[in-house]
Design a protein around this motif. Structure first.
Motif, PDB file in Angstrom:
ATOM      1  N   GLY A 269      -6.607 -16.955  -6.522  1.00  0.00           N
ATOM      2  CA  GLY A 269      -6.424 -15.498  -6.660  1.00  0.00           C
ATOM      3  C   GLY A 269      -5.225 -15.099  -5.094  1.00  0.00           C
ATOM      4  N   LEU A 270      -4.727 -16.397  -5.049  1.00  0.00           N
ATOM      5  CA  LEU A 270      -3.453 -15.778  -3.917  1.00  0.00           C
ATOM      6  C   LEU A 270      -2.557 -16.807  -4.799  1.00  0.00           C
ATOM      7  CD1 LEU A 270      -5.152 -17.373  -0.385  1.00  0.00           C
ATOM      8  CD2 LEU A 270      -4.781 -15.338  -1.495  1.00  0.00           C
ATOM      9  N   PRO A 271      -0.960 -15.839  -5.048  1.00  0.00           N
ATOM     10  CA  PRO A 271       0.028 -16.871  -5.756  1.00  0.00           C
ATOM     11  C   PRO A 271       0.935 -17.922  -3.857  1.00  0.00           C
ATOM     12  CG  PRO A 271       0.969 -14.229  -4.326  1.00  0.00           C
ATOM     13  CD  PRO A 271      -1.037 -14.930  -4.126  1.00  0.00           C
ATOM     14  N   ASP A 272       1.291 -18.797  -4.789  1.00  0.00           N
ATOM     15  CA  ASP A 272       1.707 -19.674  -4.374  1.00  0.00           C
ATOM     16  C   ASP A 272       3.539 -19.214  -3.537  1.00  0.00           C
ATOM     17  OD1 ASP A 272       3.859 -21.429  -3.815  1.00  0.00           O
ATOM     18  OD2 ASP A 272       2.706 -22.767  -4.583  1.00  0.00           O
ATOM     19  N   PRO A 273       3.701 -19.237  -2.591  1.00  0.00           N
ATOM     20  CA  PRO A 273       4.487 -18.412  -1.498  1.00  0.00           C
ATOM     21  C   PRO A 273       5.806 -19.080  -1.888  1.00  0.00           C
ATOM     22  CG  PRO A 273       2.612 -19.240  -0.144  1.00  0.00           C
ATOM     23  CD  PRO A 273       2.277 -19.608  -1.234  1.00  0.00           C
ATOM     24  N   GLU A 274       5.508 -19.252  -2.201  1.00  0.00           N
ATOM     25  CA  GLU A 274       7.237 -20.581  -1.994  1.00  0.00           C
ATOM     26  C   GLU A 274       7.714 -19.864  -3.573  1.00  0.00           C
ATOM     27  OE1 GLU A 274       9.728 -24.501  -1.925  1.00  0.00           O
ATOM     28  OE2 GLU A 274       7.661 -24.356  -1.563  1.00  0.00           O
ATOM     29  N   LEU A 275       6.932 -19.894  -4.667  1.00  0.00           N
ATOM     30  CA  LEU A 275       7.359 -19.857  -5.943  1.00  0.00           C
ATOM     31  C   LEU A 275       7.160 -18.635  -6.385  1.00  0.00           C
ATOM     32  CD1 LEU A 275       5.662 -23.209  -7.106  1.00  0.00           C
ATOM     33  CD2 LEU A 275       7.561 -22.837  -6.604  1.00  0.00           C
ATOM     34  N   ALA A 276       6.143 -17.261  -6.013  1.00  0.00           N
ATOM     35  CA  ALA A 276       6.141 -15.886  -5.985  1.00  0.00           C
ATOM     36  C   ALA A 276       6.341 -15.090  -4.772  1.00  0.00           C
ATOM     37  CB  ALA A 276       4.968 -16.194  -6.592  1.00  0.00           C
ATOM     38  N   PRO A 277       7.180 -15.136  -3.958  1.00  0.00           N
ATOM     39  CA  PRO A 277       7.732 -14.340  -2.773  1.00  0.00           C
ATOM     40  C   PRO A 277       7.084 -13.275  -2.706  1.00  0.00           C
ATOM     41  CG  PRO A 277       9.531 -15.022  -3.677  1.00  0.00           C
ATOM     42  CD  PRO A 277       9.039 -15.694  -4.592  1.00  0.00           C
ATOM     43  N   GLY A 278       7.745 -12.416  -3.850  1.00  0.00           N
ATOM     44  CA  GLY A 278       6.747 -11.524  -3.920  1.00  0.00           C
ATOM     45  C   GLY A 278       5.871 -10.915  -4.101  1.00  0.00           C
ATOM     46  N   SER A 281       2.948 -10.752  -0.809  1.00  0.00           N
ATOM     47  CA  SER A 281       3.580 -10.134  -0.384  1.00  0.00           C
ATOM     48  C   SER A 281       2.641  -8.923  -0.078  1.00  0.00           C
ATOM     49  CB  SER A 281       5.003  -8.771  -0.025  1.00  0.00           C
ATOM     50  OG  SER A 281       5.065  -8.540  -0.834  1.00  0.00           O
ATOM     51  N   LYS A 282       1.774  -9.124  -0.911  1.00  0.00           N
ATOM     52  CA  LYS A 282       0.997  -8.319  -0.725  1.00  0.00           C
ATOM     53  C   LYS A 282      -0.644  -8.433  -0.190  1.00  0.00           C
ATOM     54  CE  LYS A 282       1.727  -7.048  -5.541  1.00  0.00           C
ATOM     55  NZ  LYS A 282       1.147  -7.169  -7.224  1.00  0.00           N
ATOM     56  N   PHE A 283      -0.730  -9.857   0.245  1.00  0.00           N
ATOM     57  CA  PHE A 283      -1.890 -10.989   1.101  1.00  0.00           C
ATOM     58  C   PHE A 283      -1.457 -10.292   2.372  1.00  0.00           C
ATOM     59  CE2 PHE A 283      -2.102 -11.843  -3.601  1.00  0.00           C
ATOM     60  CZ  PHE A 283      -3.365 -11.731  -3.703  1.00  0.00           C
ATOM     61  N   THR A 284      -2.115 -10.320   3.310  1.00  0.00           N
ATOM     62  CA  THR A 284      -1.464 -11.033   4.722  1.00  0.00           C
ATOM     63  C   THR A 284      -1.860 -11.823   5.148  1.00  0.00           C
ATOM     64  OG1 THR A 284      -2.823  -8.081   5.125  1.00  0.00           O
ATOM     65  CG2 THR A 284      -2.772  -9.466   6.974  1.00  0.00           C
ATOM     66  N   ASP A 285      -1.364 -12.630   5.756  1.00  0.00           N
ATOM     67  CA  ASP A 285      -0.831 -13.718   6.562  1.00  0.00           C
ATOM     68  C   ASP A 285      -0.366 -14.915   5.862  1.00  0.00           C
ATOM     69  OD1 ASP A 285      -1.229 -12.689   9.327  1.00  0.00           O
ATOM     70  OD2 ASP A 285      -3.138 -12.845   9.096  1.00  0.00           O
ATOM     71  N   HIS A 286      -0.326 -14.229   4.477  1.00  0.00           N
ATOM     72  CA  HIS A 286       0.279 -15.139   3.471  1.00  0.00           C
ATOM     73  C   HIS A 286       1.872 -14.733   3.398  1.00  0.00           C
ATOM     74  CE1 HIS A 286      -0.628 -17.355  -0.165  1.00  0.00           C
ATOM     75  NE2 HIS A 286       0.082 -16.827  -1.132  1.00  0.00           N
ATOM     76  N   ARG A 287       2.573 -16.159   4.836  1.00  0.00           N
ATOM     77  CA  ARG A 287       4.075 -16.813   4.888  1.00  0.00           C
ATOM     78  C   ARG A 287       4.126 -17.784   4.180  1.00  0.00           C
ATOM     79  NH1 ARG A 287       2.522 -12.729   8.210  1.00  0.00           N
ATOM     80  NH2 ARG A 287       2.349 -14.283   9.464  1.00  0.00           N
ATOM     81  N   TYR A 288       5.062 -17.646   3.860  1.00  0.00           N
ATOM     82  CA  TYR A 288       5.625 -19.117   3.161  1.00  0.00           C
ATOM     83  C   TYR A 288       5.999 -19.904   4.620  1.00  0.00           C
ATOM     84  CZ  TYR A 288       8.272 -22.995   1.511  1.00  0.00           C
ATOM     85  OH  TYR A 288       9.266 -24.139   1.745  1.00  0.00           O
ATOM     86  N   GLN A 289       5.628 -20.183   4.693  1.00  0.00           N
ATOM     87  CA  GLN A 289       6.090 -21.605   6.383  1.00  0.00           C
ATOM     88  C   GLN A 289       7.507 -22.879   5.767  1.00  0.00           C
ATOM     89  OE1 GLN A 289       6.191 -20.343   9.343  1.00  0.00           O
ATOM     90  NE2 GLN A 289       7.357 -22.249  10.169  1.00  0.00           N
TER      91      GLN A 289
END
Length: 392
Positions: A269-278, A281-289
Motif C-alpha cells: 500500500g505504500l508507493p515507492d517514494p523515489e519512483l512515485a513522488p506524487g 505525499s498522501k502518507f505521513t513521514d514517507h519522504r524520499y531520502q
C-alpha cells in the motif's frame, strides 16, 4: 493491571504492554526527542498513547518511584544498550550509560508482581558473561542492594553467595533463563534479535514459559514455491526470481505455523517514494531520502525476506544500512513510515525530529508486535493468578 515503562524511547515496548491490557501509570525517558514523540501522539490521541501519562523527561537516577509501591503489577523497559551493542564500544558496566542498576532499583522500590526487561543480543556475548549473570542475580534479589563503596564485583559475589546458600529475601523474583527472541519468528517483518528478562515475584508461585514461535523461514520458502505468495502480491511472472529457491518440502508438506513476513508484506500500500513522488505525499513521514549506496557487507534488505535489523547508529543513520534493495539491485533508504512498519508501529503514529533523529528512535525500538506477544503472555498469567487468589 498497572504498569510502569522505563527507558521508553519511542514507545515500542510500552505500546505492546498497552495492547496487552495494562494501564501505564508512569513513563520515563531522558531523550527529549523521544519524549516529544510520545507527547505528540498523546495530544493526537493516537496509537494508544492517549492513555499514557505525560512522560517524565530526565535522568532516571534523579527520580523516585516509592509512590508506586504496591500499585503496579508490571515494570518494563530497555536499559540503554550502547554499552553492549555490537556497534558500540562494548564497555558494559564501565559505561556511564549502563542503567541496569536503575532498573533494579525501580523493581526494589515498586515491588511489582512481574517485570519485563530487554536489551540487545550483544549482551549475551561471552565478553559480558560475568556482568550478564550479575544482572540476572540483581533482578532475582533486588532487595540486596549495593552497599556504599562496594564494587559491582563484590556486590555480585555477595549476591552469588546468597543464591547458592538459598538464603531468604523479603523481595525476590523467579527470573526465567534470559532468552534471545528473533522478532521474525513472532510475525515481525524484520530479523531482529533481542534478549529478554522476565521475572515473577517469588511469592506468586507463577510458572511461566516463553511464548511459542509461530512464524518460520521454512513456511515462507514453501509459500514462495508452492503457495500464493507471488500471486498475492500481484508480481508478474517475468518479475519473479528466475531461479526460485528449491525446497525439500513437497506441496502437500506445508510446515506448521505461518510464513515469515517479508519487507514486501510490510510495505503493502505504500508507493515507492523515489519512483512515485506524487503518490507518496498522501502518507505521513514517507519522504524520499537520497544518498543511499551499497558496498560490501551493506547491501540493504531484499524485498522478499524479512528486513535486516534496523540500526540506530551513533552519529545518525549508518551508511549502507536501513536500506531497501529492489529486485533490480538498486537501493534507497527506507522512509520513516516504512521503518515504522518494519517495527510494527501503527500508521497513525507520528515521530518527532529530523529524519536521522527519527531513524535513531526507530533503530533503538522494540517491535511493537514482539513486545505485545511477550506482555500478553505475562498478562495472561497475572490474570489467572488474580482469578485464583482474588488479588494481583
Amino acid at each position: 493491571m498497572n504498569a510502569i515503562e522505563l527507558f521508553a524511547g519511542a514507545g515500542g515496548l510500552g505500546l505492546g504492554v498497552t495492547r496487552a491490557g495494562f494501564k501505564t501509570l508512569d513513563v520515563v525517558e531522558w531523550d527529549r526527542w523521544c519524549c516529544d514523540t510520545i507527547r505528540q501522539n498523546r495530544a493526537r490521541k493516537a496509537a494508544g498513547m492517549e492513555y499514557w501519562p505525560e512522560p517524565r523527561e530526565g535522568d532516571i537516577r534523579k527520580f523516585s518511584f516509592d509512590q508506586f509501591e504496591g500499585k503496579v503489577q508490571l515494570v518494563t523497559g530497555g536499559p540503554p544498550c550502547q554499552p553492549f551493542s555490537l556497534g558500540g564500544r562494548h564497555r558494559a558496566q564501565q559505561d556511564h550509560r549502563d542503567m541496569w542498576s536503575e532498573a533494579v532499583r525501580v523493581v526494589r522500590e515498586t515491588q511489582p508482581t512481574a517485570f519485563i526487561f530487554e536489551n540487545v543480543k550483544g549482551l549475551t556475548r561471552a565478553t559480558f558473561e560475568t556482568y550478564f549473570t550479575y544482572i540476572y542475580l540483581q533482578l532475582s534479589y533486588p532487595e540486596i542492594a549495593m552497599r556504599d563503596e562496594e564494587t559491582w564485583l563484590d556486590h555480585r559475589a555477595r549476591l552469588e553467595q546468597h543464591h547458592s546458600s538459598k538464603g531468604s529475601s523479603a523481595l525476590s523474583y523467579q527470573v526465567m533463563p534470559p532468552k534471545v527472541l528473533n522478532a521474525a519468528n513472532f510475525g515481525v517483518p524484520q530479523k531482529r534479535e533481542r534478549v529478554f528478562f522476565v521475572g515473577f515475584r517469588a511469592d506468586t508461585g507463577i510458572q511461566w514459559s516463553w511464548p511459542r514461535e509461530t512464524y518460520s523461514r521454512e513456511a515462507l520458502i514453501w509459500d514462495q514455491i508452492h503457495g500464493d505468495y507471488w500471486d498475492r502480491h500481484k508480481v508478474a511472472k517475468r518479475d519473479r526470481p528466475t531461479a526460485p529457491r528449491t525446497s525439500p518440502l513437497a506441496r502437500d508438506e506445508r510446515p506448521e505455523g505461518q510464513a515469515w513476513k517479508t519487507t514486501r508484506d510490510a510495505l503493502v500500500g505504500l508507493p515507492d517514494p523515489e519512483l512515485a513522488p506524487g503518490a507518496r505525499s498522501k502518507f505521513t513521514d514517507h519522504r524520499y531520502q537520497p544518498g543511499a549506496r551499497s558496498y560490501p557487507g551493506h547491501t540493504g534488505s531484499p524485498l522478499d525476506e524479512p528486513a535486516k535489523t534496523l540500526k540506530a547508529g551513533v552519529h545518525g543513520v549508518p551508511g549502507g544500512e536501513n536500506m531497501l534493495r529492489r529486485p533490480d539491485g538498486s537501493v534507497r533508504y527506507f522512509t520513516i513510515r516504512e521503518s515504522a512498519r518494519l517495527q510494527t508501529f501503527p500508521d497513525e503514529m507520528l515521530f518527532h525530529g529530523s529524519w536521522s533523529e527519527t531513524m535513531r528512535q526507530l533503530g533503538n525500538a522494540v517491535p511493537v508486535d514482539l513486545a505485545h506477544t511477550v506482555a500478553d503472555s505475562v498478562a495472561g498469567h497475572l490474570k489467572a493468578m488474580e482469578a485464583r487468589t482474588g488479588n494481583a
